[in-house]
Write a protein that holds these residues in place. Structure first.
Motif, PDB file in Angstrom:
ATOM      1  N   UNK A 142      29.244  45.266  44.510  1.00 46.40           N
ATOM      2  CA  UNK A 142      27.876  44.702  45.409  1.00 46.40           C
ATOM      3  C   UNK A 142      27.851  46.496  46.444  1.00 46.40           C
ATOM      4  N   UNK A 143      27.069  46.903  46.914  1.00 49.06           N
ATOM      5  CA  UNK A 143      26.991  48.143  47.842  1.00 49.06           C
ATOM      6  C   UNK A 143      28.756  49.168  47.002  1.00 49.06           C
ATOM      7  N   UNK A 144      28.982  49.195  47.334  1.00 50.29           N
ATOM      8  CA  UNK A 144      30.545  50.371  47.008  1.00 50.29           C
ATOM      9  C   UNK A 144      31.425  49.429  46.347  1.00 50.29           C
ATOM     10  N   UNK A 145      31.754  48.369  46.564  1.00 51.46           N
ATOM     11  CA  UNK A 145      32.894  47.272  46.463  1.00 51.46           C
ATOM     12  C   UNK A 145      32.596  46.790  45.494  1.00 51.46           C
ATOM     13  N   UNK A 146      33.961  46.925  45.142  1.00 53.20           N
ATOM     14  CA  UNK A 146      34.162  45.980  43.271  1.00 53.20           C
ATOM     15  C   UNK A 146      34.335  44.120  44.072  1.00 53.20           C
ATOM     16  N   UNK A 147      33.618  42.956  43.067  1.00 56.75           N
ATOM     17  CA  UNK A 147      34.160  41.721  43.541  1.00 56.75           C
ATOM     18  C   UNK A 147      34.222  40.729  42.241  1.00 56.75           C
ATOM     19  N   UNK A 148      33.909  42.304  40.306  1.00 61.76           N
ATOM     20  CA  UNK A 148      34.427  41.251  39.812  1.00 61.76           C
ATOM     21  C   UNK A 148      34.823  42.072  38.310  1.00 61.76           C
ATOM     22  N   UNK A 149      35.845  42.575  38.042  1.00 62.79           N
ATOM     23  CA  UNK A 149      36.230  43.291  36.836  1.00 62.79           C
ATOM     24  C   UNK A 149      36.070  42.477  35.388  1.00 62.79           C
ATOM     25  N   UNK A 150      35.361  42.854  35.189  1.00 64.20           N
ATOM     26  CA  UNK A 150      34.838  41.860  33.929  1.00 64.20           C
ATOM     27  C   UNK A 150      35.184  42.523  32.076  1.00 64.20           C
ATOM     28  N   UNK A 151      36.177  42.432  31.472  1.00 60.68           N
ATOM     29  CA  UNK A 151      36.765  42.855  30.388  1.00 60.68           C
ATOM     30  C   UNK A 151      36.031  41.341  28.831  1.00 60.68           C
ATOM     31  N   UNK A 152      35.160  42.520  28.246  1.00 60.27           N
ATOM     32  CA  UNK A 152      35.039  41.857  27.286  1.00 60.27           C
ATOM     33  C   UNK A 152      36.108  40.994  26.105  1.00 60.27           C
ATOM     34  N   UNK A 153      35.494  40.228  24.994  1.00 62.47           N
ATOM     35  CA  UNK A 153      37.054  39.771  24.104  1.00 62.47           C
ATOM     36  C   UNK A 153      37.438  41.281  23.421  1.00 62.47           C
ATOM     37  N   UNK A 159      38.537  39.567  36.358  1.00 67.34           N
ATOM     38  CA  UNK A 159      39.477  39.863  37.573  1.00 67.34           C
ATOM     39  C   UNK A 159      38.368  39.070  39.011  1.00 67.34           C
ATOM     40  N   UNK A 160      39.383  38.548  39.912  1.00 66.32           N
ATOM     41  CA  UNK A 160      37.937  38.232  40.803  1.00 66.32           C
ATOM     42  C   UNK A 160      39.181  38.058  41.665  1.00 66.32           C
ATOM     43  N   UNK A 161      38.801  38.249  43.624  1.00 70.77           N
ATOM     44  CA  UNK A 161      39.247  38.352  44.499  1.00 70.77           C
ATOM     45  C   UNK A 161      38.599  36.776  45.293  1.00 70.77           C
ATOM     46  N   UNK A 162      39.908  35.675  45.604  1.00 73.47           N
ATOM     47  CA  UNK A 162      39.309  34.686  45.592  1.00 73.47           C
ATOM     48  C   UNK A 162      40.431  33.980  47.102  1.00 73.47           C
ATOM     49  N   UNK A 163      39.846  33.281  48.051  1.00 81.17           N
ATOM     50  CA  UNK A 163      40.494  32.872  48.957  1.00 81.17           C
ATOM     51  C   UNK A 163      40.288  30.930  49.208  1.00 81.17           C
ATOM     52  N   UNK A 164      38.980  30.744  48.444  1.00 79.94           N
ATOM     53  CA  UNK A 164      38.930  28.647  48.970  1.00 79.94           C
ATOM     54  C   UNK A 164      40.060  28.514  47.708  1.00 79.94           C
ATOM     55  N   UNK A 165      39.403  29.088  46.706  1.00 78.55           N
ATOM     56  CA  UNK A 165      40.108  28.864  45.563  1.00 78.55           C
ATOM     57  C   UNK A 165      40.759  29.496  44.783  1.00 78.55           C
ATOM     58  N   UNK A 166      41.816  30.475  45.723  1.00 76.70           N
ATOM     59  CA  UNK A 166      43.173  30.891  45.181  1.00 76.70           C
ATOM     60  C   UNK A 166      44.008  30.261  44.333  1.00 76.70           C
ATOM     61  N   UNK A 167      44.158  28.453  44.846  1.00 75.75           N
ATOM     62  CA  UNK A 167      45.303  27.832  45.667  1.00 75.75           C
ATOM     63  C   UNK A 167      45.178  27.730  43.929  1.00 75.75           C
ATOM     64  N   UNK A 168      44.279  26.930  42.945  1.00 72.89           N
ATOM     65  CA  UNK A 168      43.924  26.362  42.137  1.00 72.89           C
ATOM     66  C   UNK A 168      43.639  26.941  40.916  1.00 72.89           C
ATOM     67  N   UNK A 191      31.285  34.316  41.893  1.00 76.70           N
ATOM     68  CA  UNK A 191      30.603  34.014  43.489  1.00 76.70           C
ATOM     69  C   UNK A 191      31.332  34.014  44.599  1.00 76.70           C
ATOM     70  N   UNK A 192      32.313  33.328  44.242  1.00 81.94           N
ATOM     71  CA  UNK A 192      33.534  33.299  46.069  1.00 81.94           C
ATOM     72  C   UNK A 192      33.699  34.704  45.736  1.00 81.94           C
ATOM     73  N   UNK A 193      34.200  35.212  45.381  1.00 78.39           N
ATOM     74  CA  UNK A 193      34.460  36.826  45.036  1.00 78.39           C
ATOM     75  C   UNK A 193      33.302  38.023  45.227  1.00 78.39           C
ATOM     76  N   UNK A 194      32.171  37.406  44.853  1.00 79.96           N
ATOM     77  CA  UNK A 194      31.213  38.525  45.721  1.00 79.96           C
ATOM     78  C   UNK A 194      31.344  37.955  46.860  1.00 79.96           C
ATOM     79  N   UNK A 195      31.244  36.640  47.383  1.00 76.24           N
ATOM     80  CA  UNK A 195      31.242  36.211  48.995  1.00 76.24           C
ATOM     81  C   UNK A 195      32.323  36.690  49.846  1.00 76.24           C
TER      82      UNK A 195
END
Length: 122
Positions: free
Chosen positions: A34-45, A54-63, A101-105
């Motif tokens: 989004x813009x110039x920032x990565x919010x998800x690395x998406x690997x196929x099978x 691969x995503x960036x998490x804050x609220x869900x990181x521990x879980x 979505x959390x990573x995007x946010x």
């Protein structure tokens, strides 16, 4: 039954359906930006048929970190809260899209995050 290929396609469709999200291929990887920032690395099978994300998490990181198929991201990204997932086929898509979505946010401008709120109301 959902196959890993279906799961990967569902994750991609969700990620690129977020406001102003676009696909890029730095370092040969498929990423959602989004813009110039990565919010998800998406690997196929891969060879074993499992999908990688691969995503960036804050609220869900521990879980997320408590799950056996989630590891800290490499290359120093883990210091920023990034996790890498080798996703089993039986993982609910809602869990994965929630993380995307959390990573995007976490990286999107506030004006685009406001658009998400409008989508949720509709």
């Amino acid at each position: 039954m959902t196959t890993s290929g279906d799961l990967g396609e569902q994750m991609r469709a969700f990620a690129f359906g977020l406001p102003e999200a676009w696909e890029d291929h730095p370092w040969g990887d498929t990423v959602a930006k989004v813009g110039r920032k990565v919010f998800a690395f998406l690997g196929m099978p891969g060879e074993n048929g499992q999908v990688h994300v691969t995503v960036k998490l804050r609220d869900s990181h521990e879980e997320a970190s408590s799950m056996t198929w989630v590891t800290p991201a490499r290359h120093g990204l883990d210091r920023g809260g990034w996790v890498s997932c080798t996703v089993p086929a039986d993982v609910p898509i809602d869990l994965l899209t929630g993380w995307i979505e959390e990573s995007y946010r976490l990286v999107a401008p506030k004006r685009l995050i406001a658009l998400l709120a409008g989508r949720e109301m509709a």
